[in-house]
Scaffold this motif. Sequence first.
Motif, PDB file in Angstrom:
ATOM      1  N   ALA A 138       2.163 -40.378   6.259  1.00 51.28           N
ATOM      2  CA  ALA A 138       1.550 -39.467   7.247  1.00 51.28           C
ATOM      3  C   ALA A 138       0.113 -39.882   7.541  1.00 51.28           C
ATOM      4  N   GLY A 139      -0.602 -40.350   6.496  1.00 50.71           N
ATOM      5  CA  GLY A 139      -1.982 -40.822   6.679  1.00 50.71           C
ATOM      6  C   GLY A 139      -2.034 -42.165   7.392  1.00 50.71           C
ATOM      7  N   ARG A 140      -1.106 -43.043   7.061  1.00 50.65           N
ATOM      8  CA  ARG A 140      -1.101 -44.404   7.614  1.00 50.65           C
ATOM      9  C   ARG A 140      -0.727 -44.420   9.091  1.00 50.65           C
ATOM     10  N   TYR A 141       0.349 -43.699   9.465  1.00 52.21           N
ATOM     11  CA  TYR A 141       0.866 -43.781  10.842  1.00 52.21           C
ATOM     12  C   TYR A 141       0.363 -42.657  11.745  1.00 52.21           C
ATOM     13  N   GLY A 142      -0.245 -41.643  11.160  1.00 51.66           N
ATOM     14  CA  GLY A 142      -0.799 -40.543  11.968  1.00 51.66           C
ATOM     15  C   GLY A 142       0.260 -39.880  12.835  1.00 51.66           C
ATOM     16  N   THR A 143      -0.098 -39.589  14.087  1.00 51.87           N
ATOM     17  CA  THR A 143       0.835 -38.882  14.972  1.00 51.87           C
ATOM     18  C   THR A 143       1.837 -39.826  15.633  1.00 51.87           C
ATOM     19  N   SER A 144       1.749 -41.134  15.364  1.00 52.10           N
ATOM     20  CA  SER A 144       2.710 -42.071  15.969  1.00 52.10           C
ATOM     21  C   SER A 144       3.847 -42.413  14.999  1.00 52.10           C
ATOM     22  N   TYR A 153       4.560 -29.331  11.166  1.00 52.33           N
ATOM     23  CA  TYR A 153       4.042 -30.694  11.326  1.00 52.33           C
ATOM     24  C   TYR A 153       4.866 -31.473  12.344  1.00 52.33           C
ATOM     25  N   THR A 212      -3.493 -34.285  15.440  1.00 48.81           N
ATOM     26  CA  THR A 212      -4.249 -34.835  14.310  1.00 48.81           C
ATOM     27  C   THR A 212      -4.589 -33.738  13.303  1.00 48.81           C
ATOM     28  N   GLN A 232      -0.937 -33.261   5.225  1.00 51.22           N
ATOM     29  CA  GLN A 232      -1.288 -34.092   4.067  1.00 51.22           C
ATOM     30  C   GLN A 232      -1.946 -33.255   2.970  1.00 51.22           C
ATOM     31  N   ALA A 267      -1.479 -32.969  11.359  1.00 49.49           N
ATOM     32  CA  ALA A 267      -1.151 -34.079  10.447  1.00 49.49           C
ATOM     33  C   ALA A 267      -2.057 -34.036   9.214  1.00 49.49           C
ATOM     34  N   ASP A 268      -3.354 -33.744   9.436  1.00 44.91           N
ATOM     35  CA  ASP A 268      -4.307 -33.634   8.313  1.00 44.91           C
ATOM     36  C   ASP A 268      -3.935 -32.472   7.389  1.00 44.91           C
TER      37      ASP A 268
END
Length: 512
Positions: free
Chosen positions: A363-369, A302, A450, A457, A453-454
Amino acid sequence: MSSHDAAGPGTDRRRWIALAIVMTAAFMDLVDATIVNIAIPSIERDLGASFGAIQWITAGYALAFAAGLITGGRLGDIYGRKRLFLLGTAGFTLASALCGFAASPEMLVASRLLQGAAAAMMVPQVLSIVHVTFPAHERGKVFGMFGAIIGLGAVSGPLLGALLTQWNLFGLEWRPIFLINLPVGIAGLILGRKFITESKAPKALRLDLVGVLLVTLALLMLIYPLTRGRELDWPLWGHLCMAGSLVVFGALVVYEKYKTRKDGSPLVELSLFKVKSFAAGIAVQLTFGVVMGIFFLVWTLYMQIGLGWSPLKAGLTGVPFSIAVSVAAGLSVQKLVPRFGRKVLQAGALTMAAGVLLYLWEAGRYGTSIHSWQMIAPLVIMGLGMGLIVAPLTDAVLSDVPREHAGSASGLINTTGQMGNALGLGLVSVVFYGVIDEERLAGAPGEIGTAFADAFQNALGWVVAVLVAIFLVMFALPAKPKQHMEGAEAVEGEPVEGEPVEELAKEPALTH
């Protein structure tokens, strides 16, 4: 060599050198288990390794280590601990060289299997050698040093892996993470021959090679289809193989009962599973190993592939986690467990689950940033939870086990943890890679990030579910684990039968 002799003035310097040698070997093995994860993305790029091969580079080591641990301890008791330690160190050093010079993913996987098998010969001897070299009154100090070395190994493994990969020494990229073992291993062999004193068990049990073969076969039949299934589109033979593993496990139980009747030296002491706290503890150890196997591999993928971070940035991000584990482990054994018993371990499982849930939300809130500093809170919470579990778990599992089976029980605890780890690494193809769409991987870099990241999660959701299950199983552990006093029943000159392995179990991090 008796404990009394070991304490003699003439050998004082020798035994401390012997201690330094075996501690270095334990450190080398411990670092090797954690150093590889951080370099996995570099290995994947350099060797063009498939996802399945990547899992086997980590799971293969754990599997070979698990399969050989109990046998490694027995061989040391029969043929001499020094001999087996030196043999294991030589094999580990050779396998490290083969890993470092691997020209293909297949060669690297085979070399990692050899490395795990060599570690299974080397590691069980470490605490046995300490046990027969130091008198009982000095062992507390020595095991305190071991605790410090283990803490240092946990923190330095990922960091060392990150630095060696990042520096790209002599243009070798990831290879120095294995090659660094060569000078250490060679020095250990030369000094070990000179300074370690040979010892054997007075009544060593016989080998159970059939038991080893059945355990290994059953695990392979379960884990190999799991790791390859997704790539091969889940063929029928894979499902049959996994179902067949249950039959082999059944055959193992039947054979071990026969072996117990025949000569009283089975690989697995089945009577132990009649002790409720032991059976529950083994279930906790296995499932906790699964959590570790899943989390650490998907976390690395990740950060480095999904978020595009350098190995060094990923390695540094993990430091708060390692520190939190060390702090909580020390607190739990010395202060909390004697007072609150089983509740400490259960609080650890829930704390760890809370940390994972927070990580999942971030991880869901900020995504790849997402930034490194945003990960500190969930990682510290997870680390504190893990520390509350790993240190006192062994004593809790052993607390109702009859004294004469302590060695056998301890070997089983370590083996089960490694099996769980290998199984968790195998499951990564289901809970992580299984939700990544191949088309997204072929798309733009943002799409890959993305997708990873998915998948991360999704894997964390599974980790939370397993931790909740662990919490529930812990109700079967004794409310107040008895404390096993170090050296309480050691006979002058030799430990009681099985004792060295018990000491191995009391340092669970020695076996990762």
